[in-house]
Structures are given as C-alpha cells and as structure tokens.
Scaffold this active site. Structure first.
Site, PDB file in Angstrom:
ATOM      1  N   LYS A  86     -12.926   5.537  47.931  1.00  0.00           N
ATOM      2  CA  LYS A  86     -12.634   6.966  47.845  1.00  0.00           C
ATOM      3  C   LYS A  86     -12.269   7.319  46.406  1.00  0.00           C
ATOM      4  O   LYS A  86     -11.747   6.488  45.652  1.00  0.00           O
ATOM      5  CB  LYS A  86     -11.476   7.326  48.783  1.00  0.00           C
ATOM      6  N   ASP A  87     -12.547   8.555  46.037  1.00  0.00           N
ATOM      7  CA  ASP A  87     -12.323   9.009  44.672  1.00  0.00           C
ATOM      8  C   ASP A  87     -10.848   8.866  44.282  1.00  0.00           C
ATOM      9  O   ASP A  87      -9.948   9.067  45.096  1.00  0.00           O
ATOM     10  CB  ASP A  87     -12.745  10.472  44.520  1.00  0.00           C
ATOM     11  N   ARG A  88     -10.637   8.538  43.006  1.00  0.00           N
ATOM     12  CA  ARG A  88      -9.264   8.404  42.530  1.00  0.00           C
ATOM     13  C   ARG A  88      -8.625   9.775  42.324  1.00  0.00           C
ATOM     14  O   ARG A  88      -7.546  10.038  42.870  1.00  0.00           O
ATOM     15  CB  ARG A  88      -9.229   7.623  41.216  1.00  0.00           C
TER      16      ARG A  88
END
Length: 336
Positions: A80-82
C-alpha cells in the site's frame, strides 16, 4: 533498449486540467477489503492496521519484531502507498498461544484495529478489492471538461496500465531488468560458442520485483499500441476471450492470433531480449484485461477541490484512473 518513457498514451487525450495530488496523507485513503472473515482459529494471527505515512514492509517488520519471528513469517495481500492513510491486514505465524502485547504496534503513524486467529498466511493478491477516497486539490482549468471526462471514465473505464510505482523510483526496476536481460543474453551467447553451459551450472536468480516490472512494462507496450489505434476497449480478431486482453509474458505460447498477434508482435519486437529472459525465468504466459472499470465510481466538487470514491480489484492502479482526469502535480515529499 534503455530509455523508459512512462508517458503512455491517453484514451481521452492529454488532460488540460491540473490538480494538486497528495498534498496531505489524508488526500489518499485506501481501505483493503479482504472479502472473507478471519476463521477464528489456526496457527496464524490476522492484524488489521491503520497506518499513515508508513509503508507496508515497515509495518510488517515491526510486527515480526514484536512477535519475535522472522520477516518471512509475516504476510500481507499487497503493498500500500506510503503517503496515504490506509487500512490493511497482516498475518503472522504464531502456532503457540503466546501472550503478546500488540499495543506496542501503536505509534503516531500506526494504530492496531483488530486481532483474530486464522488458519493460513495472507498471500499477495488474495484480497477482494481496495476502496479509495482521493482528494484532488485546487483543480485549475475547464471544470466542465473535467466533468465530461469523469462521466466518460464512469461509463467506459480507462486503460488498465500498470502504474509508475511498479517500475520503481526513476524506473530503477526497469534499468535493473535491462541489465539483467543484457547480461543473460551475453552469457547465453558465450555459452553457445563454448558448446553450452556446464552441467550443474546455475544462473543467479533475479528478484521477483524486477521480473514483475519487466512483465508490466511489456504489457503496457501492447496496451499503449492499442490505445494509439483506439482498439483497446473491445476484443480484436484473434482474441482468446470475450474481453480485450494483453500478454503478461512468460513461458508458453502466446494465445492470440491473426490481427491481434500481428499487433502484439510488432509492439514487442524491440523487447525481444526481455521476452526471451522472462520465458527462461520460470514465469507462465498469462493474459490481463486492457480495460479498467472502477467500481462504485462517484465524485463530488467542493469549490476547486474534487473528491473521488471508487473501488478497484487487486493489481489495478488508482493512478491509471487519475491520469485520464487531470495533470497531477505531486509534492516532492510524496516521492517515497
């Protein structure tokens, strides 16, 4: 080939409206939907975590540390995106009923939401979907034209490109793939001149991330060729299914035929070394849909700000939707 142009063709033409993207973590919210309930028993624990400005491997590493296990004992369904606020599930192998203080996982950027017993490890792509709520700030340009694009995306979808994050920062995964395949080709040529590889000789194995990036790049080349010809929405003659699809390259016969086979052969001709390398990396030939249709797609304007809500299947990229709507202006801090 060594130049990697990630500016793939647009289905709706290059957007004229610009927008600020990811000014704050809260502008990009992701909720991972498992699609099943924890079994309540078994040798694994499932942990649901709400994280902000943390990447998935970092959280997995903290779970392993707290549990006193190896990182390989922690599983998750996807990266998942940071720079986002995300709800995500992790599994950890703990066959013994150990008393662990999972509150140690809580921090300024992570919050433990739930812990359940489960009978198996989470694997990549095992979840059902990802739900997105995305805020694009300060949209500049013709907002009526943007509304037209929103309706077009809702009705017809967008090209199912792999997003830039698949290719690494500054296309680093692709540069690594280019080096890998060039080295492999040189080694094969040398071996042929010497009468073949010595018995028992093994090649060093490439990383899965590099191979995945290479397959994704080749898929995007085929998709780009069909977008340029406006042939991406519907199946072409020679399609193997009722959907328009493109190749995820690997060992095995390309199932396309006729007009479609000719197009794919032409699009991939400059990348024959990559095709050869992927065929010998143990990956099986697969097909991926060319059309991404975001589910439950809604939008709302608040002055110049636009909030989007939609759901995607595993392996689909939100940026493939956003790029058809606006030119995204991203602060340098979100590059991580």
């Amino acid at each position: 080939m060594s130049d990697f142009d990630l500016a793939f063709p647009f289905a709706l033409g290059a957007p004229s409206v610009s927008a600020q993207f990811r000014q704050h973590c809260e502008d990009f919210v992701v909720n991972e939907v498992l699609g099943f309930s924890p079994s309540g028993e078994g040798e694994h624990l499932l942990l649901e975590v709400l994280k902000r400005d943390d990447n998935t491997p970092w959280i997995a590493k903290q779970i392993a540390r707290i549990a006193g296990v190896q990182p390989m004992d922690v599983g998750y369904c996807g990266l998942k995106d940071r720079r986002a606020v995300t709800r995500q599930w992790f599994s950890v192998y703990l066959p013994q009923q150990s008393e662990i203080d999972w509150q140690q996982l809580n921090s300024d950027t992570a919050q433990l939401l739930a812990v359940h017993r489960h009978h198996k490890k989470l694997r990549r792509g095992e979840h059902q979907a990802n739900e997105f709520i995305i805020r694009l700030r300060d949209c500049q340009g013709d907002l009526e034209l943007l509304e037209t694009r929103l309706n077009a995306v809702s009705q017809s979808g967008v090209p199912n490109y792999f997003g830039e994050q698949r290719f690494g920062r500054e296309a680093s995964n692709l540069h690594e793939a280019a080096t890998l395949f060039a080295t492999s080709l040189a080694r094969d040529n040398s071996a042929r001149k010497k009468g073949g590889r010595r018995k028992g000789e093994r090649r060093p194995g490439p990383s899965g991330m590099v191979l995945s990036a290479a397959r994704s790049w080749l898929f995007n080349q085929v998709l780009a060729a069909r977008v340029e010809r406006d042939l991406w929405r519907e199946p072409m003659a020679g399609e193997t299914t009722e959907l328009s699809t493109g190749p995820l390259w690997g060992r095995g016969r390309n199932g396309s035929a006729g007009e479609l086979l000719a197009l794919e052969t032409e699009a991939l001709a400059p990348w024959s070394d990559w095709c050869h390398g992927l065929e010998h990396a143990g990956l099986a030939q697969e097909r991926r849909p060319l059309v991404l249709r975001p589910m439950h797609f809604t939008w709302d304007f608040d002055g110049p700000d636009l909030t989007l809500s939609f759901t995607l299947a595993p392996g689909q990229f939100a940026t493939a939707v956003l790029r058809e709507l606006c030119r995204l202006e991203i602060p340098a801090i979100s590059a991580d």
